[in-house]
Design a protein around this motif. Sequence first.
Motif, PDB file in Angstrom:
ATOM      1  N   PRO A   1       0.834  -1.210   0.000  1.00  0.00           N
ATOM      2  CA  PRO A   1       0.000   0.000   0.000  1.00  0.00           C
ATOM      3  C   PRO A   1       0.866   1.256   0.000  1.00  0.00           C
ATOM      4  CG  PRO A   1      -0.522  -1.407   1.882  1.00  0.00           C
ATOM      5  CD  PRO A   1       0.626  -2.017   1.170  1.00  0.00           C
ATOM      6  N   ARG A   2       0.336   2.303  -0.590  1.00  0.00           N
ATOM      7  CA  ARG A   2       1.024   3.591  -0.644  1.00  0.00           C
ATOM      8  C   ARG A   2       0.160   4.642   0.042  1.00  0.00           C
ATOM      9  NH1 ARG A   2       1.876   0.956  -5.434  1.00  0.00           N
ATOM     10  NH2 ARG A   2       4.011   0.848  -6.166  1.00  0.00           N
ATOM     11  N   ARG A   3       0.811   5.602   0.651  1.00  0.00           N
ATOM     12  CA  ARG A   3       0.104   6.685   1.340  1.00  0.00           C
ATOM     13  C   ARG A   3      -0.201   7.804   0.339  1.00  0.00           C
ATOM     14  NH1 ARG A   3      -0.066   6.889   6.507  1.00  0.00           N
ATOM     15  NH2 ARG A   3       1.818   5.653   6.739  1.00  0.00           N
ATOM     16  N   LEU A   4      -1.451   8.250   0.329  1.00  0.00           N
ATOM     17  CA  LEU A   4      -1.785   9.404  -0.505  1.00  0.00           C
ATOM     18  C   LEU A   4      -1.007  10.608   0.016  1.00  0.00           C
ATOM     19  CD1 LEU A   4      -5.664   9.044  -0.852  1.00  0.00           C
ATOM     20  CD2 LEU A   4      -3.925   8.601  -2.593  1.00  0.00           C
ATOM     21  N   SER A   5      -0.410  11.346  -0.871  1.00  0.00           N
ATOM     22  CA  SER A   5       0.405  12.484  -0.449  1.00  0.00           C
ATOM     23  C   SER A   5      -0.435  13.755  -0.424  1.00  0.00           C
ATOM     24  CB  SER A   5       1.600  12.647  -1.375  1.00  0.00           C
ATOM     25  OG  SER A   5       1.151  12.923  -2.689  1.00  0.00           O
ATOM     26  N   VAL A   6      -0.087  14.605   0.508  1.00  0.00           N
ATOM     27  CA  VAL A   6      -0.710  15.919   0.590  1.00  0.00           C
ATOM     28  C   VAL A   6       0.054  16.814  -0.384  1.00  0.00           C
ATOM     29  CG1 VAL A   6      -1.125  17.885   2.116  1.00  0.00           C
ATOM     30  CG2 VAL A   6      -1.404  15.561   2.979  1.00  0.00           C
ATOM     31  N   PRO A   7      -0.644  17.536  -1.254  1.00  0.00           N
ATOM     32  CA  PRO A   7       0.038  18.382  -2.236  1.00  0.00           C
ATOM     33  C   PRO A   7       0.960  19.415  -1.587  1.00  0.00           C
ATOM     34  CG  PRO A   7      -2.275  18.178  -2.776  1.00  0.00           C
ATOM     35  CD  PRO A   7      -2.097  17.578  -1.417  1.00  0.00           C
ATOM     36  N   GLY A  48      -4.725   6.050   7.711  1.00  0.00           N
ATOM     37  CA  GLY A  48      -3.418   6.481   7.243  1.00  0.00           C
ATOM     38  C   GLY A  48      -3.390   6.841   5.767  1.00  0.00           C
ATOM     39  N   ALA A  49      -4.558   6.867   5.132  1.00  0.00           N
ATOM     40  CA  ALA A  49      -4.669   7.157   3.690  1.00  0.00           C
ATOM     41  C   ALA A  49      -3.798   6.212   2.873  1.00  0.00           C
ATOM     42  CB  ALA A  49      -4.346   8.625   3.398  1.00  0.00           C
ATOM     43  N   LEU A  50      -3.752   4.932   3.306  1.00  0.00           N
ATOM     44  CA  LEU A  50      -3.006   3.908   2.573  1.00  0.00           C
ATOM     45  C   LEU A  50      -3.913   3.296   1.514  1.00  0.00           C
ATOM     46  CD1 LEU A  50      -1.147   2.182   5.525  1.00  0.00           C
ATOM     47  CD2 LEU A  50      -0.161   3.684   3.788  1.00  0.00           C
ATOM     48  N   VAL A  51      -3.454   3.343   0.281  1.00  0.00           N
ATOM     49  CA  VAL A  51      -4.235   2.839  -0.850  1.00  0.00           C
ATOM     50  C   VAL A  51      -3.401   1.819  -1.618  1.00  0.00           C
ATOM     51  CG1 VAL A  51      -5.600   4.950  -0.998  1.00  0.00           C
ATOM     52  CG2 VAL A  51      -3.533   4.742  -2.364  1.00  0.00           C
ATOM     53  N   PRO A  52      -4.044   0.949  -2.404  1.00  0.00           N
ATOM     54  CA  PRO A  52      -3.313  -0.119  -3.085  1.00  0.00           C
ATOM     55  C   PRO A  52      -2.322   0.355  -4.134  1.00  0.00           C
ATOM     56  CG  PRO A  52      -5.695  -0.362  -3.414  1.00  0.00           C
ATOM     57  CD  PRO A  52      -5.473   0.854  -2.584  1.00  0.00           C
ATOM     58  N   HIS A  53      -2.543   1.511  -4.720  1.00  0.00           N
ATOM     59  CA  HIS A  53      -1.624   2.062  -5.709  1.00  0.00           C
ATOM     60  C   HIS A  53      -1.795   3.575  -5.698  1.00  0.00           C
ATOM     61  CE1 HIS A  53      -5.425   1.115  -7.660  1.00  0.00           C
ATOM     62  NE2 HIS A  53      -5.230   2.195  -8.358  1.00  0.00           N
TER      63      HIS A  53
END
Length: 142
Positions: free
Chosen positions: A29-35, A97-102
């Motif tokens: 999983p990857r964390r969505l980044s804050v711009p 944690g805003a963890l998403v599969p891609h």
Amino acid sequence: MSAATGGGPILSLDTLVRLGRGLRPADPPRRLSVPDGMTAPLGCDAVAVPARFGPLVLPRLPRVGCVYADEAHWWWLVPSDSDYALEWPSPARYATGALVPHTPRLIHRPDGTFPYTPPIPLYLALCRIMGTTPTWSRVVSA
């Protein structure tokens, strides 16, 4: 023990390692980044919905924070612990944690420095679209 004595087959360490590697997900999983230029003082979680619902949710929200999308899902950034005492309606999924599969692409960036969509309006909009009664409105039986 052997299979003949009821203990099952004996597996070597190499076999166990190979089996373990096969059970891991292909992509971690990857964390969505804050711009850049935005801050997330409350931490970030995310709420995912199937992509077909995304365009239905947007006009129902008084404020839209960062929204990410791919072909299958749309994700809204919400403050951490926005799942406290809420059952997000299915098929929505809450991602701690805003963890998403891609890594999806950012499709909406709000004005200002905060990336959040307010969780209660998002929750109510999703309940409405999914045909679900909010959990605090349900009758409790004794």
